[in-house]
Design an enzyme around this catalytic site. Structure first.
Site, short mmCIF file in Angstrom:
data_model
loop_
_atom_site.label_atom_id
_atom_site.label_comp_id
_atom_site.label_asym_id
_atom_site.label_seq_id
_atom_site.Cartn_x
_atom_site.Cartn_y
_atom_site.Cartn_z
N ASN A 32 0.72 -1.76 -0.30
CA ASN A 32 -0.23 0.37 0.32
C ASN A 32 1.11 1.20 -0.30
OD1 ASN A 32 1.40 -0.06 2.57
ND2 ASN A 32 -1.13 0.29 3.51
N SER A 124 10.36 -12.47 14.22
CA SER A 124 11.77 -12.00 15.04
C SER A 124 12.39 -12.37 15.92
CB SER A 124 10.99 -9.95 15.16
OG SER A 124 11.53 -9.66 16.04
N ALA A 125 12.88 -11.37 15.50
CA ALA A 125 13.49 -12.64 16.73
C ALA A 125 12.89 -11.88 18.52
CB ALA A 125 15.61 -12.02 17.13
N TYR A 149 4.31 -4.55 18.84
CA TYR A 149 5.02 -5.20 17.48
C TYR A 149 5.57 -6.55 17.91
CZ TYR A 149 8.16 -5.91 13.98
OH TYR A 149 9.07 -6.37 13.09
N LYS A 153 4.26 -10.14 16.60
CA LYS A 153 4.21 -11.04 16.11
C LYS A 153 4.48 -12.69 16.51
CE LYS A 153 6.24 -9.06 12.64
NZ LYS A 153 6.14 -8.88 11.38
N TYR A 177 14.30 -12.64 11.95
CA TYR A 177 15.50 -11.82 11.41
C TYR A 177 16.07 -11.10 12.60
CZ TYR A 177 12.02 -11.53 7.51
OH TYR A 177 11.12 -11.94 6.73
N ASN A 199 15.54 2.83 14.60
CA ASN A 199 17.42 1.48 14.70
C ASN A 199 18.55 2.18 13.66
OD1 ASN A 199 14.52 0.18 12.77
ND2 ASN A 199 15.59 -0.41 14.48
N LEU A 200 19.64 1.31 14.46
CA LEU A 200 20.92 2.17 14.63
C LEU A 200 21.22 2.24 13.12
CD1 LEU A 200 23.90 2.97 16.16
CD2 LEU A 200 24.28 0.06 16.04
P1 NAD Z 1 9.34 -2.26 5.31
O1 NAD Z 1 8.95 -0.78 6.16
O2 NAD Z 1 10.18 -1.71 4.55
O3 NAD Z 1 8.17 -3.00 4.11
C1 NAD Z 1 6.84 -3.59 4.84
C2 NAD Z 1 6.10 -2.99 3.70
O4 NAD Z 1 4.95 -3.48 4.15
C3 NAD Z 1 6.08 -1.14 3.35
O5 NAD Z 1 6.42 -1.12 2.26
C4 NAD Z 1 4.72 -0.91 3.58
O6 NAD Z 1 4.67 -0.17 2.70
C5 NAD Z 1 4.05 -2.20 3.58
N1 NAD Z 1 2.50 -2.78 4.03
C6 NAD Z 1 2.63 -2.34 5.73
N2 NAD Z 1 1.07 -2.09 6.19
C7 NAD Z 1 -0.10 -2.49 4.65
C8 NAD Z 1 -1.15 -3.02 4.43
N3 NAD Z 1 -1.85 -3.43 5.16
N4 NAD Z 1 -0.71 -3.32 3.25
C9 NAD Z 1 -0.09 -2.98 2.28
N5 NAD Z 1 1.08 -2.94 2.59
C10 NAD Z 1 1.52 -2.86 3.81
O7 NAD Z 1 9.78 -3.17 6.30
P2 NAD Z 1 10.96 -4.09 6.32
O8 NAD Z 1 12.36 -3.83 7.29
O9 NAD Z 1 10.77 -4.21 4.98
O10 NAD Z 1 10.23 -4.96 7.24
C11 NAD Z 1 9.51 -6.12 6.80
C12 NAD Z 1 8.90 -7.61 7.86
O11 NAD Z 1 10.09 -8.25 8.30
C13 NAD Z 1 7.92 -6.71 8.49
O12 NAD Z 1 6.95 -7.45 9.12
C14 NAD Z 1 8.44 -6.61 9.74
O13 NAD Z 1 7.60 -6.59 10.85
C15 NAD Z 1 9.64 -8.06 9.69
N6 NAD Z 1 10.71 -7.52 10.42
C16 NAD Z 1 11.85 -6.59 10.03
C17 NAD Z 1 12.48 -6.14 10.59
C18 NAD Z 1 13.77 -4.89 9.94
O14 NAD Z 1 14.78 -5.24 11.20
N7 NAD Z 1 13.70 -4.39 9.41
C19 NAD Z 1 13.15 -7.46 12.04
C20 NAD Z 1 12.30 -8.40 12.21
C21 NAD Z 1 11.11 -8.60 11.50
N1 UFG Z 2 21.67 2.28 19.39
C1 UFG Z 2 21.53 3.16 19.91
N2 UFG Z 2 22.06 4.48 18.88
C2 UFG Z 2 20.46 4.61 18.62
C3 UFG Z 2 18.96 3.08 17.86
C4 UFG Z 2 19.98 2.15 18.54
O1 UFG Z 2 23.05 3.42 20.46
O2 UFG Z 2 19.96 5.63 18.12
C5 UFG Z 2 21.66 1.25 20.17
C6 UFG Z 2 20.87 0.30 20.79
O3 UFG Z 2 20.63 0.74 21.54
C7 UFG Z 2 20.57 -1.26 20.40
C8 UFG Z 2 20.83 -1.27 19.15
O4 UFG Z 2 21.60 -0.38 18.79
O5 UFG Z 2 21.79 -1.88 21.58
C9 UFG Z 2 20.47 -1.78 18.03
O6 UFG Z 2 19.18 -1.07 17.90
P1 UFG Z 2 18.03 -1.38 16.95
O7 UFG Z 2 17.04 -0.32 16.98
O8 UFG Z 2 19.19 -1.06 15.17
O9 UFG Z 2 17.50 -2.48 17.05
P2 UFG Z 2 16.87 -3.68 18.37
O10 UFG Z 2 17.64 -4.50 18.43
O11 UFG Z 2 16.20 -2.25 19.13
O12 UFG Z 2 15.32 -3.88 17.32
C10 UFG Z 2 15.36 -4.30 15.98
C11 UFG Z 2 14.54 -4.32 15.27
C12 UFG Z 2 12.92 -5.18 15.55
C13 UFG Z 2 13.26 -6.21 16.23
C14 UFG Z 2 14.47 -6.07 16.94
C15 UFG Z 2 14.42 -8.31 16.73
O13 UFG Z 2 14.27 -2.88 15.49
O14 UFG Z 2 11.43 -4.34 14.67
O15 UFG Z 2 15.08 -5.73 15.76
O16 UFG Z 2 15.64 -8.37 17.43
F1 UFG Z 2 12.44 -6.66 16.33
#
Ligand code: NAD
Ligand code: UFG
Length: 333
Positions: A32, A124-125, A149, A153, A177, A199-200
């Site tokens: 979307n 997700s982890a 969130y 999951k 992941y 995120n970092l």
């Molecule tokens: P992203 O936001 O880049 O991609 C998600 C996509 O879904 C987006 O393009 C968004 O427009 C679309 N979307 C959201 N709601 C929708 C809806 N109702 N209908 C149609 N499209 C919709 O995120 P990503 O990093 O690519 O993550 C993909 C998946 O992996 C997610 O489910 C996320 O929770 C999971 N995940 C991501 C991470 C991470 O660190 N990136 C870690 C663990 C799990």
């Molecule tokens: N951190 C900083 N400064 C920042 C951002 C992050 O020091 O500006 C640190 C955090 O404290 C953490 C590490 O960097 O120690 C990683 O943080 P992220 O926010 O990049 O990632 P998280 O591990 O908190 O979370 C990520 C995804 C979640 C997912 C999770 C699963 O964002 O969606 O991993 O392992 F659920």
């Protein structure tokens, strides 16, 4: 084999789409565009020379979703679509529960109705909660989640287990992941968060490009090797390739429910990532040590043994690759 990729224009979905197309799978993307844009489609075409079919549809709109199932004979669904900002999910739980749960339920209902029973789901982890041991193994099961969130999951994993229990013709791969970072080596696909990054790596890139003055490092008093948080950073292309392997697994097995960690198995600290980024890219990342961020764990990383043994999948990219490719994408965009 026709594969529906939900969230296919997002960060991980777009990289996975490219890997699937490299393996000659026929894909249909649905998104979307709430966290992506149509330029991603053009860039997928630039990399693969093929323009995938695309539906701009919100998965919470069941009528619109059904149109895809009516118009196409699908074999598999890879479900990425969802909202993913952990902090926002705490502030706006209803938005997150509605979008992420209703989307998934609609999708599963349509899959059942149209006899499409092969699914790969993005988990997700975070579903492990805080098990006490930093090395997360699938056999530990799900723990107590700490934000909406993560709870969603975990709920979706439960829904998938219940679904399989009700009808064991389903074949489902749940991929947990760890911390995907990096970008496609072409510089055409990557992650562009809206607003202030949570995120970092996205934050580091905005500091590197001068959009922000310094990085806040959330705590340097954790019981880790250098006091900063430790995570299992994994290159997004390795994550994408994990999906191709998971797809091959469910094709081969025909039925069952399989859960895998997608991580390197290595914990890198926040300081490791900052130092590597500076060294590989020759760019300084000024930082300040601030208080710990609420809800953060000190350290965790994947045990990727199960994915290695059963999917024959192993990460290929290094932390240097992750830092180089992220910066290359940021500079291009
Ligand atoms: P992203 O936001 O880049 O991609 C998600 C996509 O879904 C987006 O393009 C968004 O427009 C679309 N979307 C959201 N709601 C929708 C809806 N109702 N209908 C149609 N499209 C919709 O995120 P990503 O990093 O690519 O993550 C993909 C998946 O992996 C997610 O489910 C996320 O929770 C999971 N995940 C991501 C991470 C991470 O660190 N990136 C870690 C663990 C799990
Ligand atoms: N951190 C900083 N400064 C920042 C951002 C992050 O020091 O500006 C640190 C955090 O404290 C953490 C590490 O960097 O120690 C990683 O943080 P992220 O926010 O990049 O990632 P998280 O591990 O908190 O979370 C990520 C995804 C979640 C997912 C999770 C699963 O964002 O969606 O991993 O392992 F659920």
């Amino acid at each position: 084999m026709k594969i529906l990729v939900t969230g296919g224009l997002g960060y991980i979905g777009s990289h996975t789409s490219v890997e699937l197309m490299h393996q000659k799978y026929e894909i249909i993307l649905v998104d979307n565009l709430c966290n992506s844009n149509e330029k991603v489609l053009e860039n997928i075409k630039k990399i693969t020379q093929v323009m995938p079919q695309f539906y701009k549809i919100d998965l919470t709109d069941k009528v619109a979703l059904e149109k895809i199932f009516k118009e196409n004979t699908l074999d598999v669904v890879i479900h990425f679509a969802g909202l993913k900002a952990v902090g926002e999910s705490v502030k706006k739980p209803i938005k997150y529960y509605t979008n992420n749960l209703i989307s998934t339920l609609n999708l599963l209902e349509m899959m059942q109705k149209y006899h499409v029973k092969k699914l790969v789901f993005s988990s997700s982890a975070t579903v492990y909660g805080n098990p006490g041991n930093p090395k997360y193994t699938e056999s530990m099961g799900r723990g107590q989640t700490v934000n909406p969130y993560g709870s969603i999951k975990s709920m979706i994993e439960q829904i998938l287990e219940d679904l399989y229990a009700s009808d064991n013709r389903w074949c489902i791969a749940i991929l947990r992941y760890f911390n995907p970072i990096g970008a496609h080596e072409s510089g055409l696909l990557g992650e562009t968060p809206n607003g202030i990054p949570n995120n970092l790596m996205p934050y580091i890139m905005q500091v590197a490009s001068g959009k922000r003055k310094f990085l806040n490092i959330f705590g340097n008093d954790y019981p880790t090797k250098d006091g900063t948080g430790v995570r299992d950073f994994i290159h997004v292309v390795d994550v994408a390739k994990g999906h191709v392997k998971a797809l091959e697994k469910i094709k081969k097995e025909g039925h069952g429910i399989y859960t895998y960690n997608l991580g390197n198995g290595i914990g890198y600290s926040v300081m490791d990532l900052v130092n590597t980024f500076e060294r590989v890219n020759g760019v300084k990342i000024p930082y300040k040590i601030t208080a710990r961020r609420e809800g953060d764990l000190a350290e965790y990383f994947a045990d990727p043994t199960k994915a290695k043994e059963e999917l024959h999948w192993e990460t290929e990219k290094t932390i240097e690759d992750m830092c180089r490719d992220s910066w290359n994408y940021e500079k291009n965009n």
